[in-house]
Every structure is written in structure tokens, then in C-alpha cells.
Design a protein around this motif. Structure first.
Motif, PDB file in Angstrom:
ATOM      1  N   GLY A   1     -29.429  21.873  56.351  1.00  0.00           N
ATOM      2  CA  GLY A   1     -30.303  20.725  56.556  1.00  0.00           C
ATOM      3  C   GLY A   1     -31.567  21.169  55.899  1.00  0.00           C
ATOM      4  N   VAL A   2     -32.653  20.419  56.062  1.00  0.00           N
ATOM      5  CA  VAL A   2     -33.877  20.844  55.376  1.00  0.00           C
ATOM      6  C   VAL A   2     -34.688  21.734  56.310  1.00  0.00           C
TER       7      VAL A   2
ATOM      8  N   LYS B   1     -25.448  10.416  56.566  1.00  0.00           N
ATOM      9  CA  LYS B   1     -24.981  11.528  57.389  1.00  0.00           C
ATOM     10  C   LYS B   1     -23.473  11.383  57.524  1.00  0.00           C
TER      11      LYS B   1
ATOM     12  N   THR C   1     -24.245  15.847  54.120  1.00  0.00           N
ATOM     13  CA  THR C   1     -25.219  14.807  53.806  1.00  0.00           C
ATOM     14  C   THR C   1     -24.797  14.190  52.473  1.00  0.00           C
TER      15      THR C   1
ATOM     16  N   GLY D   1     -32.367  15.265  54.038  1.00  0.00           N
ATOM     17  CA  GLY D   1     -31.040  15.526  54.581  1.00  0.00           C
ATOM     18  C   GLY D   1     -30.982  15.590  56.086  1.00  0.00           C
ATOM     19  N   TRP D   2     -29.744  15.688  56.580  1.00  0.00           N
ATOM     20  CA  TRP D   2     -29.466  15.740  58.010  1.00  0.00           C
ATOM     21  C   TRP D   2     -29.019  17.138  58.441  1.00  0.00           C
ATOM     22  N   GLY D   3     -29.279  18.139  57.614  1.00  0.00           N
ATOM     23  CA  GLY D   3     -28.845  19.482  57.941  1.00  0.00           C
ATOM     24  C   GLY D   3     -29.686  20.126  59.025  1.00  0.00           C
TER      25      GLY D   3
ATOM     26  N   ALA E   1     -26.752  16.748  50.015  1.00  0.00           N
ATOM     27  CA  ALA E   1     -28.044  16.065  50.145  1.00  0.00           C
ATOM     28  C   ALA E   1     -28.630  15.744  48.776  1.00  0.00           C
TER      29      ALA E   1
ATOM     30  N   GLU F   1     -27.152  18.616  46.379  1.00  0.00           N
ATOM     31  CA  GLU F   1     -27.119  19.960  46.962  1.00  0.00           C
ATOM     32  C   GLU F   1     -25.711  20.547  46.902  1.00  0.00           C
TER      33      GLU F   1
ATOM     34  N   ALA G   1     -32.793  23.632  51.626  1.00  0.00           N
ATOM     35  CA  ALA G   1     -31.636  23.020  52.251  1.00  0.00           C
ATOM     36  C   ALA G   1     -31.064  24.010  53.250  1.00  0.00           C
TER      37      ALA G   1
ATOM     38  N   ARG H   1     -25.449  22.208  56.636  1.00  0.00           N
ATOM     39  CA  ARG H   1     -26.698  22.858  56.369  1.00  0.00           C
ATOM     40  C   ARG H   1     -26.681  23.616  55.079  1.00  0.00           C
TER      41      ARG H   1
ATOM     42  N   ASP I   1     -26.531  20.364  55.006  1.00  0.00           N
ATOM     43  CA  ASP I   1     -27.245  19.627  53.972  1.00  0.00           C
ATOM     44  C   ASP I   1     -26.393  19.520  52.710  1.00  0.00           C
TER      45      ASP I   1
END
Length: 246
Positions: A25-26, A42, A61, A155-157, A205, A217, A198, A2, A202
């Protein structure tokens, strides 16, 4: 990971105990529509070492920038003392691509076998055990970012800074370039909210526009926030990426 618990000493918190370079993450973003951004990766890491000999798991990410390579934040791969490492992947890392919703899609899974750290900034290339040919890679932009330019962050955060967990549905948001430094760029949330940012997991990302990666990121304030997020410029790494992935 994240987008962060501000990396004071380059340490981002993870969902499981003493952070493993967790980046966000976002937060305050929106769901990515089906079939979009298949190049966003991811990364799931296990058995990450701590100085006391224990281990933990975490996430980052990244983005597919060549069939056999994913670009992410360099600090996603480190030793027990959080020093960035190159060479053989330091702990088991799985990369998943080609999906936006883990509940309904299986995606494409690969293992990371090798890590190359950039010298210019906090960025790393992760070599995949088998090339991915079903997903078009994201091109590396060669033009310098410009203040005011709008970029997409995906992203996957985590979507929140409280008790962060990696997202199971990819999130996206729009940011605007606030400042440009020699190797980094500062961005602020623009949409859906000014606090779109973010978050944990993340890290790595992509910030992109027109099918080109503009930045990666790196670190920022606790999420969600309306402050400046720091990302590593992609254009200063274009030659290194091309040479490393040739």
C-alpha cells in the motif's frame, strides 16, 4: 497488495500466510481527500490456491481504464504455482471503486469474470461483470516517462511493512522517475517523504499525472523505503489495452 516484500522470485508476501503476490500500500503517504481518484480500484481475492490444496485471501490495487475493465499487476492472478493465468478469473475477485474511505462510503462493487495478461510486462486486464459508468476512467498515457518527472501514486495497500493489512482509507504519495527502461520505469519517493513508497497490497496501483496512467506498480524493496520501486510502463501497453477493451 502492499508494495512488497521484495519479489525475489516474483513472490510478494500477503497478509495471510505464504504471500499471494502481495504488493505494498502507500507507506509514509497521506489520506486521499473525499471525492478524489474514484478510478483507483481495490481488488479483494478469496480462495487463492496453494500447492498443498489449501487456500488463502489477498488484495491488489488497480485502476479503471474503461467502463468494463480494470488494469492491475499481472501476478495478482495466478495458479497454485504462481504462474500468471489468462482466461476465466482463477478465483473469486471483487473490485470496489468510487470511494476513499471504507468506513463512511460504500463505493461501487463489481466481480471480475475474465483476465487478460500482457506479453510486454507484468500487467493484466480484469473484465468486470457490469460496466462502471459513474466513475470516469483513467486514460492510458502514450508518452514515455522522463527522468525527473513527478507522478502521483494512489493505492489501498498497507501503510507499514510490519504485519501488513490492506488500508481502509486510500493513501497517496508523490514519486519521481529515477530511470526509464524498455518496458519498466524506476521511481523514488518524493513527498510527503523520501520514504513514501508502495507497500503490500499496492501491487497494480497506478502512477499517474494529469489524468493519465504512466505506470503500474510491479515490485520493489520492503516498505517503507527510499530505494527504487519498479513499475510497468503504460505507454508500451496502450495499443494492447485499446484493442482488448474495444
Amino acid at each position: 497488495m502492499r508494495l512488497r516484500a521484495l519479489l525475489a522470485a516474483a513472490v510478494l508476501t500477503t497478509a495471510l500466510a505464504p504471500a499471494a503476490w502481495a504488493a505494498p500500500g502507500v507507506a509514509h503517504g497521506s489520506d486521499v481527500p473525499p471525492g478524489q481518484f474514484g478510478f483507483v480500484a481495490k481488488l479483494a481475492m478469496t480462495k487463492i490456491p496453494r500447492p498443498d490444496g489449501s487456500t488463502y485471501s489477498s488484495y491488489c490495487t488497480g485502476s479503471l481504464i474503461a467502463p468494463g475493465w480494470v488494469l492491475t499487476t499481472g501476478h495478482c492472478f495466478h495458479d497454485a504455482n504462481r504462474n500468471r493465468v489468462s482466461g476465466k478469473v482463477p478465483y473469486p475477485t471483487t473490485v470496489t471503486l468510487g470511494l476513499v474511505d471504507e468506513a463512511t462510503e460504500s463505493g461501487i462493487a463489481r466481480r471480475v469474470t475474465e483476465v487478460l495478461q500482457a506479453k510486454e510486462n507484468d500487467v493484466a486486464l480484469a473484465r468486470l461483470d457490469t460496466p462502471v459508468t459513474a466513475v470516469p476512467p483513467l486514460n492510458i498515457g502514450r508518452a514515455a516517462p522522463k527522468v525527473g518527472q513527478q507522478l502521483t501514486l494512489a493505492g489501498w495497500g498497507s501503510t507499514t511493512g510490519t504485519n501488513p493489512t490492506p488500508a481502509s482509507r486510500m493513501q497517496q504519495g508523490t514519486v519521481a522517475v529515477a530511470k526509464v527502461e524498455t518496458t519498466t520505469v524506476g521511481v523514488r519517493g518524493a513527498a510527503p517523504e523520501i520514504t513514501t513508497s508502495a507497500c503490500t497490497y499496492d501491487s497494480g496501483a497506478p502512477y499517474f499525472t494529469g489524468g493519465e496512467l504512466v505506470a503500474v506498480e510491479a515490485t520493489g524493496p520492503d516498505c517503507p523505503h527510499a530505494g527504487i520501486e519498479t513499475a510497468s510502463r503504460a505507454d508500451v501497453l496502450a495499443a494492447w489495452v485499446a484493442k482488448s477493451t474495444a
